[in-house]
Design an enzyme around this catalytic site. Sequence first.
Site, PDB file in Angstrom:
ATOM      1  N   HIS A 278     -20.473 -19.904 -13.886  1.00 58.11           N
ATOM      2  CA  HIS A 278     -19.037 -19.597 -13.884  1.00 58.11           C
ATOM      3  C   HIS A 278     -18.226 -20.778 -14.389  1.00 58.11           C
ATOM      4  CE1 HIS A 278     -17.888 -21.670 -10.056  1.00 58.11           C
ATOM      5  NE2 HIS A 278     -19.061 -21.259  -9.597  1.00 58.11           N
ATOM      6  N   ASP A 290     -20.219 -27.519  -9.586  1.00 60.61           N
ATOM      7  CA  ASP A 290     -19.820 -26.145  -9.253  1.00 60.61           C
ATOM      8  C   ASP A 290     -18.638 -25.741 -10.134  1.00 60.61           C
ATOM      9  OD1 ASP A 290     -19.658 -23.692  -7.979  1.00 60.61           O
ATOM     10  OD2 ASP A 290     -18.569 -24.465  -6.257  1.00 60.61           O
ATOM     11  N   GLU A 324     -15.093 -16.874 -10.513  1.00 59.21           N
ATOM     12  CA  GLU A 324     -16.080 -16.582  -9.475  1.00 59.21           C
ATOM     13  C   GLU A 324     -15.580 -17.032  -8.111  1.00 59.21           C
ATOM     14  OE1 GLU A 324     -19.344 -17.748  -6.705  1.00 59.21           O
ATOM     15  OE2 GLU A 324     -17.890 -19.026  -7.710  1.00 59.21           O
ATOM     16  N   GLU A 325     -14.907 -18.185  -8.077  1.00 53.00           N
ATOM     17  CA  GLU A 325     -14.577 -18.838  -6.807  1.00 53.00           C
ATOM     18  C   GLU A 325     -13.701 -17.995  -5.902  1.00 53.00           C
ATOM     19  OE1 GLU A 325     -16.068 -21.220  -5.698  1.00 53.00           O
ATOM     20  OE2 GLU A 325     -16.641 -22.631  -7.254  1.00 53.00           O
ATOM     21  N   ASP A 352     -25.913 -21.348 -10.490  1.00 52.46           N
ATOM     22  CA  ASP A 352     -24.703 -21.638  -9.710  1.00 52.46           C
ATOM     23  C   ASP A 352     -25.082 -22.234  -8.359  1.00 52.46           C
ATOM     24  OD1 ASP A 352     -22.146 -21.811  -8.702  1.00 52.46           O
ATOM     25  OD2 ASP A 352     -21.939 -19.672  -8.289  1.00 52.46           O
ATOM     26  N   HIS A 423     -16.956 -27.837  -3.384  1.00 54.46           N
ATOM     27  CA  HIS A 423     -15.547 -27.515  -3.117  1.00 54.46           C
ATOM     28  C   HIS A 423     -14.731 -28.714  -2.630  1.00 54.46           C
ATOM     29  CE1 HIS A 423     -16.503 -22.928  -2.495  1.00 54.46           C
ATOM     30  NE2 HIS A 423     -16.864 -23.386  -3.683  1.00 54.46           N
TER      31      HIS A 423
END
Length: 468
Positions: A278, A290, A324-325, A352, A423
């Site tokens: 992503h 990520d 995606e997140e 991912d 994140h």
Amino acid sequence: MRHALLASLILAALPSFAAAQAFDSAALADAAKLRTQADSDSGAYGLVESLTTEVGPRMAGSPAFDRAVEWAQGKFKSLGYDRVYLEPVTYPVWRRGHERAEVLGPFPQRLIITALGGSVGTGGKPLDAEVVEFATLDALKAAPDGSLKGKIAYISNRMERFKDGHGYGPAVAARGGGANEASKKGAVAVVIRSIGTDSDRMPHTGMMRYAEGVAKIPAAALSNPDADLLSNMIRRGKPVKIRLDIDAGLDGQKSTYNVIGEIRGRELPDEVVVIGGHLDSWDLGTGAIDDGAGVAITMAAGALIGKLDRAPRRTIRVIAFANEEQGLFGGRAYAQAHAAQVDAHQVGAESDFGAGRIYAFSAGVDPAARATVDEIAKQLQPLGIEYRVDKGGAGPDIGPMAKLGMPWAQLAQDGTDYFDYHHTANDTLDKIEPKAMDQQAAAYAVFAYLSAESAADFGRSPNGEGQE
């Protein structure tokens, strides 16, 4: 007896014979070439360095994500992909403004927080309230109705570290559903311990969602050290009052794109092998692990296949998924657009889970294709990748297609330290080892090429499973 023994030997040899027939000598030679070339210099690290340096954080809906779309188009073209195109994806835009927190008493101190994706703000002014701690989301659910009126719920459960990341599932429920459960009990806000395995003073964001009919309250994550601090204060037995000041909320809708590059097949160009990652990231770090890494790994793998003297039998389709997140919007849009072509999808796999080396391979295919998958696994073994039969699951963005029946594969990455950075502002390029990127690109190149080259059709996923 002799004839029976001969028959049994022939039957025992059939699976290996079928595997040998799945790939001719030229295909196996090309797979070996891809494995060697990619593992020495795949170009994947250069791609993630470019993305994180030239674009940086690229939260869905932001101008930076628009720049990322342009970046991906340009890279696909410069890498020699035969076809580069866009498919639209529409989603609500969530905006992060400021976020501050502090303990007002009895031990005044600053707290390091981040708002959770999708959260509302505190209404344009600080919110002051007493904190009530719960060890788990289930403990919060068990609290009496109305018992948190005017208070802030604090969920302090700690995520456990595992190579395959399976500690994430039990812990992340607090992030996704904490606000709803706290609101039902009368709380005015919720804070959670970050869903992460680090001890850095960097909170982990991530998506939460409000349930229908439940009052929306602000939701934020504390860094792990700040969660420890708050728990220590509460344990002293005096009421602890904190102040939250959060500016966040939804800001309309936006249409952007999945970016797709294809290496066209020589015999069956309308049948595809899908790989990808992503393109979006959260806004705190530069989205290196990520999922800049996943985009770079699969983009590099496809480019290496495109440089072979002979194109694969089927098309290699590399997808840089949008958003995606915040809810798998890119994966869902792709599945909706291609639902009628599920049978044209030979197999899909997604990178991912950071930038750690791939250590295991598994697949969900029709049982009739098992011998072919066995041979692909054999070709991955020189890269240090073990074969796990009947394990694993589809990645997030290919999950919606897998649920429709698309066969899937998992190239499992070592995620031992993935949730230290996931994140957070610490998701940056220095966490990536270039040689690990080469190993992963080599694995994806071998897997995608042989899947596309196979004489066998992988059929439908036997269980239609995907992971979201």
